[in-house]
Design an enzyme around this catalytic site. Structure first.
Site, PDB file in Angstrom:
ATOM      1  CG  HIS A  16      71.628 -64.726 -52.751  1.00 30.55           C
ATOM      2  ND1 HIS A  16      72.226 -63.494 -53.223  1.00 30.55           N
ATOM      3  CD2 HIS A  16      72.298 -65.043 -51.563  1.00 30.55           C
ATOM      4  CE1 HIS A  16      73.051 -62.850 -52.177  1.00 30.55           C
ATOM      5  NE2 HIS A  16      72.834 -63.748 -51.090  1.00 30.55           N
ATOM      6  CE  LYS A  40      72.111 -61.262 -67.931  1.00 31.23           C
ATOM      7  NZ  LYS A  40      71.716 -60.777 -66.582  1.00 31.23           N
ATOM      8  CE  LYS A  66      71.587 -66.017 -64.664  1.00 26.10           C
ATOM      9  NZ  LYS A  66      71.577 -64.816 -63.872  1.00 26.10           N
ATOM     10  CB  THR A  79      74.800 -57.250 -59.170  1.00 29.69           C
ATOM     11  OG1 THR A  79      75.447 -58.575 -59.625  1.00 29.69           O
ATOM     12  CG2 THR A  79      74.018 -57.547 -57.883  1.00 29.69           C
ATOM     13  CE  LYS A  88      78.701 -55.974 -60.709  1.00 28.19           C
ATOM     14  NZ  LYS A  88      78.680 -57.641 -60.758  1.00 28.19           N
TER      15      LYS A  88
HETATM   16  C1  26W Z   1      73.270 -74.953 -54.607  1.00 21.66           C
HETATM   17  C2  26W Z   1      73.833 -74.667 -55.856  1.00 21.66           C
HETATM   18  C3  26W Z   1      73.627 -73.135 -56.008  1.00 21.66           C
HETATM   19  C4  26W Z   1      74.536 -72.282 -56.079  1.00 21.66           C
HETATM   20  C5  26W Z   1      74.295 -70.936 -55.917  1.00 21.66           C
HETATM   21  C6  26W Z   1      72.334 -72.692 -55.794  1.00 21.66           C
HETATM   22  C7  26W Z   1      72.439 -71.335 -55.956  1.00 21.66           C
HETATM   23  C8  26W Z   1      73.404 -70.515 -56.008  1.00 21.66           C
HETATM   24  C9  26W Z   1      73.000 -68.943 -56.098  1.00 21.66           C
HETATM   25  C10 26W Z   1      71.612 -68.510 -55.538  1.00 21.66           C
HETATM   26  C11 26W Z   1      72.984 -68.412 -57.292  1.00 21.66           C
HETATM   27  C12 26W Z   1      73.229 -66.829 -57.502  1.00 21.66           C
HETATM   28  O1  26W Z   1      74.332 -66.250 -57.742  1.00 21.66           O
HETATM   29  N1  26W Z   1      72.244 -66.156 -57.377  1.00 21.66           N
HETATM   30  C13 26W Z   1      72.159 -64.664 -57.759  1.00 21.66           C
HETATM   31  O2  26W Z   1      72.519 -64.014 -56.745  1.00 21.66           O
HETATM   32  C14 26W Z   1      72.605 -62.566 -56.924  1.00 21.66           C
HETATM   33  C15 26W Z   1      72.990 -61.698 -55.782  1.00 21.66           C
HETATM   34  O3  26W Z   1      72.063 -61.569 -55.113  1.00 21.66           O
HETATM   35  C16 26W Z   1      71.426 -62.191 -57.780  1.00 21.66           C
HETATM   36  O4  26W Z   1      71.685 -60.506 -58.179  1.00 21.66           O
HETATM   37  C17 26W Z   1      70.819 -62.805 -58.926  1.00 21.66           C
HETATM   38  O5  26W Z   1      69.787 -62.340 -59.345  1.00 21.66           O
HETATM   39  C18 26W Z   1      70.850 -64.281 -58.394  1.00 21.66           C
HETATM   40  O6  26W Z   1      70.489 -65.117 -59.505  1.00 21.66           O
END
Ligand code: 26W
Length: 824
Positions: free
Chosen positions: A372, A563, A569, A671, A675
């Protein structure tokens, strides 16, 4: 459970959904009395909420049990979605609406003199997630139930979810979120479904047979219990109900009696406190290394519990494990559950006696992994000493797997030393660390990105070398959103209009929404569409007045960016442009300015200094602009506190303009962009993430694209980008930056934003300066479009009609067919 299913496989007819309001009112009264323990005369709103949920829940339970039996009898392949986050929000409206009982329950409550909207407000917003990744997991759960994929979501039942944000003196304050305070009528505690989870200790190698076969026995020094809590997930029309199983930690020994009896009353609770900490709080880090030991413990805790549960279910149905890959698809939502790869290996080899090679083959056929984010600071890795201390047996297995992979790579003759070191599961430069992304990759048969652009970049950047070694594994599955929550429930006005225009078929076959396209220029429809939008804007205006005391005009252009707050962003780009606009409005009062309200919302990670400073800047600018009489109300700025799913449900339908302005190449998908468009907002955005595919669907005339492309960003960075030159050639940008930097918006502390702005002059990693002129010009183009009101709404209607592809039903069908090998 198994034997009960085997012996009494008769499916009980579920309670009917077509009950009359009177009958339902009687059921609610009965539940109030016998399950809540209250009489109507003394019931509080919370009691009515609990009774209403329980009355409907019975119908869900019937369907739930039937769904489980059906899957069992058909020996269907099950999907297990492992995710540290499920950002579900409120469940009541979702369940009532998916069961088609919304109106019945409303009328039933009216008969009892209870207002559904009032009690609905009391339901806590289950915020067991940070942002996009967690919300995607929730949309996927709903879509799996809707399209008929038998599935279980697995996660942690955090007592404290995402923190509650207050804005005090313009700054973010984090308060604990206590969503379980009034109990949780949706969940079922399953004490009988509990597993022991070990940490630490040592590994003993036992010789079995003539010193030939070694068997390893892990002797952990600590244990906790994982106890299951199940929540039913209702699909559209209630056809299927799946399970969200969240683990709660409990001490194996709640009280250490030896210590207690010796007078050490604090020490006696040691285990209890340690266990308590495990499932207490969600890490509020989004795209930042969480880094702490507790986080790795959480990851292992829920991975191990889920895998033990999965294996137990499989064994009790099939009596052996070799068919696991044919009957179970385990999905890793990012690397957070990646330790599952080695946990499955450990269970297969050490507990079930399967040999390494076969276990490895089974593991790869069972797991799939979604990435992600490409942000380097978000890619998880754990220091080898920490990993080894907490999970000594898993560390051995990581080394063993690594040796195999590296040998395989060497044997091809296609990899040099640099490439080999990037493929390795162990990062060797500096502190040695276990790379969780690489582990997830090698342990899975499928690795997917979440938008076409992101998947391409994955192949070119983080996973370039692994992609070369395993060229068939990376694939794309562009994200989607569930239209039930993000249209039918949150926007009843628009849903009703669409239904009037094209009939009810789109409710069940969302692709039929495309038929709305032919109404985009229909004058009568355009007027109704505008009127529905206005109602939604009035609702948001009222919320802004209540929560902020800011008065906004619903006929103004509502421009919204909601967001997580993150530099990539670029909320900063948005607010700098607002400052430039403010300047222009005052300098050119004679021009026809389009009245605009700029809404912001979002949480910053508590440790993310610049993100918090950006929140403060937005609030500081709002204070000055909103009070300046020379602006004549033409520009208003509102930072809505505590952005969460429930607030999103109010803001998405009220937007005219959706801000999707990340530095190209940095937002994996987004996402929120989907929406907004589905609710009839036009997007102003960069060619990043899923915006690229949204442009392809809605057409270039119906979206406002600006700025550098991902490739151009990379080139500018490579060729020595000089932001100072860019700033000096843009008078509007220079002025806005110096106003902020010199303290125009922070007169009591003029230097408050100096460093933040200096960052743009000196490095500007996120290309704020490089994209500014293009962004500002595109905002003025939006003004021109807005001025021709019928044309604006025509474009907005095209957006709605062409968003059907972005339904998470489509995404889930692709996962089912192309990754999980499950029939849909
Ligand atoms: C290790 C800490 C941590 C926690 C959460 C690292 C990374 C994250 C996620 C990857 C953050 C996240 O929510 N990413 C988002 O995922 C969405 C669903 O696929 C995408 O639409 C977003 O672009 C992306 O930033």
């Amino acid at each position: 459970m198994t034997s009960a299913i085997k012996s009494k496989a008769k499916v009980v007819a579920p309670m009917p959904l077509d009950v009359t309001p009177r009958e339902l009112a009687d059921e609610i009264l009965k539940d109030l009395r016998y399950r809540v323990g209250k009489d109507a005369s003394v019931a509080t709103s919370y009691d009515w909420l609990a009774a209403s949920i329980k009355a409907v829940r019975d119908r869900i339970v019937d369907r739930w049990i039937n769904s489980t039996k059906q899957a069992y009898e058909a020996q269907a392949k099950r999907v297990y979605y492992l995710s540290l986050e499920f950002l579900i929000g409120r469940l009541m409206r979702d369940a009532f609406s998916n069961l088609g009982m919304m109106e019945t329950i409303r009328e039933a409550l009216e008969l009892l003199d209870v207002d559904l909207d009032v009690i609905a407000q009391l339901e806590p917003d289950a915020a067991l997630g940070n942002g996009g990744l967690g919300r995607l997991a929730a949309c996927f759960m709903e879509s799996m139930a809707t399209v008929g994929v038998p599935s279980h979501g697995y996660g942690i039942r955090y007592v404290n979810g995402m923190f509650r944000q207050e804005i005090s003196d313009g700054q973010q304050v984090e308060l604990p979120e206590t969503w379980l305070d009034h109990g949780n009528p949706w969940e079922f505690e399953r004490r009988e479904r509990s597993f022991e989870i070990g940490f630490g200790g040592s590994v003993e190698a036992a010789e079995v047979q003539d010193g030939l076969v070694e068997r390893h026995v892990w002797k952990p020094s600590e244990h906790v219990l994982a106890v299951a809590y199940d929540t039913p997930v209702v699909g559209w029309r209630g056809n299927r109900v799946n399970t969200l199983r969240l683990w709660s930690s409990m001490p194996v020994d709640p009280i250490l009696l030896d210590k207690f009896n010796a007078g050490d009353h604090v020490g006696a609770l040691e285990e209890s406190n340690k266990a308590d900490a495990l499932s207490r709080v969600l890490y509020p880090a989004d795209s930042h290394k969480a880094g702490q030991e507790l986080r790795l413990r959480q990851e292992y805790f829920f991975s191990s519990a889920s895998l033990q549960d999965i294996l137990q279910r499989h064994l009790s149905q099939y009596g052996e494990l070799r068919s696991l890959p044919d009957k179970a698809a385990i999905h890793l939502n990012d690397t957070h559950p990646a330790v599952s790869v080695v946990e499955l290996m450990r269970l297969l080899i050490d507990v079930h006696g399967i040999e390494f090679d076969e276990a490895w083959d089974m593991t790869k056929r069972t797991f799939a992994y979604t990435n992600h984010t490409l942000l380097p600071e978000a890619l998880e890795s754990w220091p080898v000493p920490l990993f080894e201390r907490l999970l000594p047996r898993h560390m051995q297995l990581v080394y063993e797997i690594n040796a195999q992979i590296l040998l395989e790579a060497r044997a091809t003759g296609n990899f040099d030393d640099g490439q080999i070191s990037r493929i390795s599961l162990i990062q060797e430069d500096g502190e040695r660390r276990v790379r969780m992304g690489n582990l997830a990759f090698v342990g899975s048969h499928s690795i997917n990105g979440v938008s076409a652009l992101h998947t391409d970049l994955m192949k070119e950047t983080v996973f370039a070398d692994l992609h070369k070694l395993y060229p068939d594994r990376i694939n794309n599955k562009t994200n989607g959103i569930t239209p039930r929550r993000w249209l039918f429930q949150c926007n009843e006005g628009l849903t009703g209009l669409v239904r009037e225009a094209i009939g009810a078929r789109f409710l069940d076959d969302f692709e039929a929404l495309a038929e709305l396209d032919k109404f985009a220029s229909d004058k009568a429809f355009v007027e109704k569409f505008a009127a529905a939008k206005r109602v939604n804007k009035q609702r948001l205006a009222q919320v802004a007045a209540e929560r902020l005391g800011v008065k906004v005009d619903p006929s103004a252009l509502f421009d919204i960016q909601i967001k997580r707050i993150h530099e990539y962003k670029r909320q900063l780009l948005n607010i700098i442009e607002a400052v430039a606009l403010y300047d222009q409005i005052r300098s050119h009062p004679e021009r026809d300015w389009v009245p605009r309200v700029k809404f912001f919302g979002g949480k910053a990670a508590p440790s993310y200094y610049n993100a918090k400073l950006i929140i403060r800047l937005i609030n500081d600018v709002a204070k000055v602009v909103n009070r300046d009489p020379s602006v004549r109300g033409l520009l208003k700025i509102a930072f809505m506190p505590n952005y969460n799913v429930s607030l999103a449900e109010i803001m998405m339908p009220a937007a005219d303009l959706s801000e999707q302005i990340s530095t190209a190449g940095m937002e994996a998908s987004g996402t929120g962009n989907m929406k907004f468009a589905l609710n009839g907002a036009l997007t102003i955005g960069t060619l990043d993430g899923a915006n690229v595919e949204m442009q392809e669907h809605v057409g270039e005339d119906n979206i406002l694209i600006f700025g550098l492309t991902a490739q151009e960003v990379a080139e500018r960075r490579a060729n020595g980008y000089k932001p100072r030159d860019v700033i000096e050639s843009s008078p509007e940008l220079s002025q806005a930056l110096s106003a902020i930097s010199s303290g125009v918006f922070s007169p009591h502390e003029p230097g408050r934003y100096r460093e933040l702005i200096d960052g743009i002059y000196n490095s500007d990693w996120f290309m704020v300066a490089a994209d500014f002129d293009s962004y500002a010009a595109t905002q003025r183009k939006a003004d021109v479009w807005w001025t021709d009101s019928p044309l604006w709404y025509t474009k907005a209607i095209h957006n709605v009609a062409r968003m059907a592809w972005f339904s998470s039903d489509r995404t889930i069908r692709e996962y089912a067919r192309e990754i999980w090998n499950v029939r849909v």
